[in-house]
Enzyme design. Structure first.
Site, mmCIF file in Angstrom:
data_model
loop_
_atom_site.group_PDB
_atom_site.id
_atom_site.type_symbol
_atom_site.label_atom_id
_atom_site.label_comp_id
_atom_site.label_asym_id
_atom_site.label_seq_id
_atom_site.Cartn_x
_atom_site.Cartn_y
_atom_site.Cartn_z
ATOM 1 C CG ASN A 102 38.793 36.470 39.846
ATOM 2 O OD1 ASN A 102 39.137 35.760 38.918
ATOM 3 N ND2 ASN A 102 38.384 35.992 40.998
ATOM 4 C CB SER A 104 43.660 43.733 44.152
ATOM 5 O OG SER A 104 42.655 42.771 44.450
ATOM 6 C CB ALA A 105 44.822 39.636 47.896
ATOM 7 C CB SER A 106 41.058 39.894 43.790
ATOM 8 O OG SER A 106 40.256 39.296 42.787
ATOM 9 C CE LYS A 165 34.345 43.913 54.796
ATOM 10 N NZ LYS A 165 33.925 45.196 55.398
ATOM 11 N N GLY A 166 40.212 41.147 52.586
ATOM 12 C CA GLY A 166 41.597 41.496 52.290
ATOM 13 C C GLY A 166 42.590 40.348 52.285
ATOM 14 C CB ILE A 167 43.051 37.232 53.895
ATOM 15 C CG1 ILE A 167 41.685 36.591 54.144
ATOM 16 C CG2 ILE A 167 43.431 38.129 55.057
ATOM 17 C CD1 ILE A 167 41.661 35.695 55.366
ATOM 18 N NE ARG A 208 40.391 32.351 44.424
ATOM 19 C CZ ARG A 208 40.802 32.306 43.174
ATOM 20 N NH1 ARG A 208 41.088 31.147 42.619
ATOM 21 N NH2 ARG A 208 40.937 33.409 42.457
ATOM 22 C CG ASP A 234 42.242 46.512 48.642
ATOM 23 O OD1 ASP A 234 42.577 45.498 48.006
ATOM 24 O OD2 ASP A 234 41.285 46.524 49.435
ATOM 25 C CG LEU A 235 39.320 45.736 42.883
ATOM 26 C CD1 LEU A 235 39.248 46.930 41.935
ATOM 27 C CD2 LEU A 235 39.459 44.446 42.091
ATOM 28 C CG ASP A 236 37.747 43.031 46.481
ATOM 29 O OD1 ASP A 236 37.415 43.391 45.342
ATOM 30 O OD2 ASP A 236 38.154 41.890 46.755
ATOM 31 C CD GLU A 261 44.074 47.299 51.779
ATOM 32 O OE1 GLU A 261 42.893 47.120 52.149
ATOM 33 O OE2 GLU A 261 44.736 46.422 51.194
ATOM 34 C CG ASP A 262 38.168 47.709 52.306
ATOM 35 O OD1 ASP A 262 37.085 47.120 52.472
ATOM 36 O OD2 ASP A 262 39.161 47.150 51.814
ATOM 37 C CB THR A 266 34.127 42.702 44.443
ATOM 38 O OG1 THR A 266 35.347 42.922 45.132
ATOM 39 C CG2 THR A 266 34.155 43.407 43.105
ATOM 40 C CE LYS A 301 46.330 43.748 50.182
ATOM 41 N NZ LYS A 301 45.057 44.322 49.706
#
Length: 224
Positions: A124, A120-122, A49-51, A53, A13-15, A175-176, A21, A151
């Protein structure tokens, strides 16, 4: 649980794992909540978190009992405004925004010939990786625009394993967020949760912060 020696790939995961971020997302969503007259609190911020937009926007509107007050076009406009606010904040990112220990960990994985993918769900995430100077580590990344489910559905981590041409059992997901850990577990991959062990109780392995994320610590946790 899978043995450490069987692991061939890591899916990140990224964030909250590679960089934080989340603070920028929180800031940008807070602005939207203010705009639509929804009272912001820490619990609401954590729930996002993690979902994705649009799912995040729906949660905010539901929190303020306003989910029926906006057309789909208005919701899209709000989500776009949020993203524009977020991108302005992301433009300021540098390698100083990489979480402690992550650069060394990625370099160690690469030197030991582990395959790496981003989940990542992002939308960006390519821009964020570029700003951090980490793009070279992630030649393979799941495109969130191609996913049917967010997720905690396993789709994103299953897709990560497919990108690496690996069996899910050969992969570790990092993951966080609790929904992310649930996603990894549902994909039949070994889950590492970064953060509060009570919130991430379902993770196969838990490290309270990224400084503990090392191959030696993972091997110890998996083979004890």
């Amino acid at each position: 649980m899978t043995k450490f020696e069987d692991i061939k790939g890591f899916i990140f995961d990224l964030d909250g794992v590679i960089t934080d971020t989340a603070v920028f997302h929180t800031q940008a969503w807070h602005q939207i909540a203010d705009e639509v007259g929804v009272q912001w609190n820490v619990q609401l911020g954590d729930a996002l978190k993690g979902i994705s937009r649009m799912d995040s926007l729906e949660l905010i509107l539901k929190h303020g009992n306003k989910e029926t007050l906006f057309t789909e076009a208005e919701k899209l406009s709000l989500a776009t405004t949020k993203n524009n606010n977020y991108l302005m904040l992301v433009q300021q990112m540098t390698s100083a925004n990489i979480l402690p220990g992550i650069t060394d960990f990625l370099a160690d994985l690469q030197s030991h010939n582990y395959q790496l993918a981003l989940a990542s769900a992002s939308k960006n995430s390519p821009l964020v990786l570029e700003k951090l100077g980490l793009s070279s580590f992630f030649q393979k990344a799941v495109n969130p625009a191609t996913l049917k489910h967010g997720k905690p559905n396993p789709e994103i981590f299953s897709r990560g394993a497919e990108l690496l041409n690996l069996n899910p059992a050969q992969c570790i997901g990092v993951e966080d967020a609790a929904v992310g850990v649930e996603s990894i577990n549902a994909a039949n991959e070994t889950s590492i949760g970064i953060g509060d062990p009570e919130i991430l109780a379902d993770a196969n392995i838990n490290f309270e912060d990224t400084t503990r994320l090392t191959l030696a610590n993972i091997k110890f946790s998996m083979n004890r």
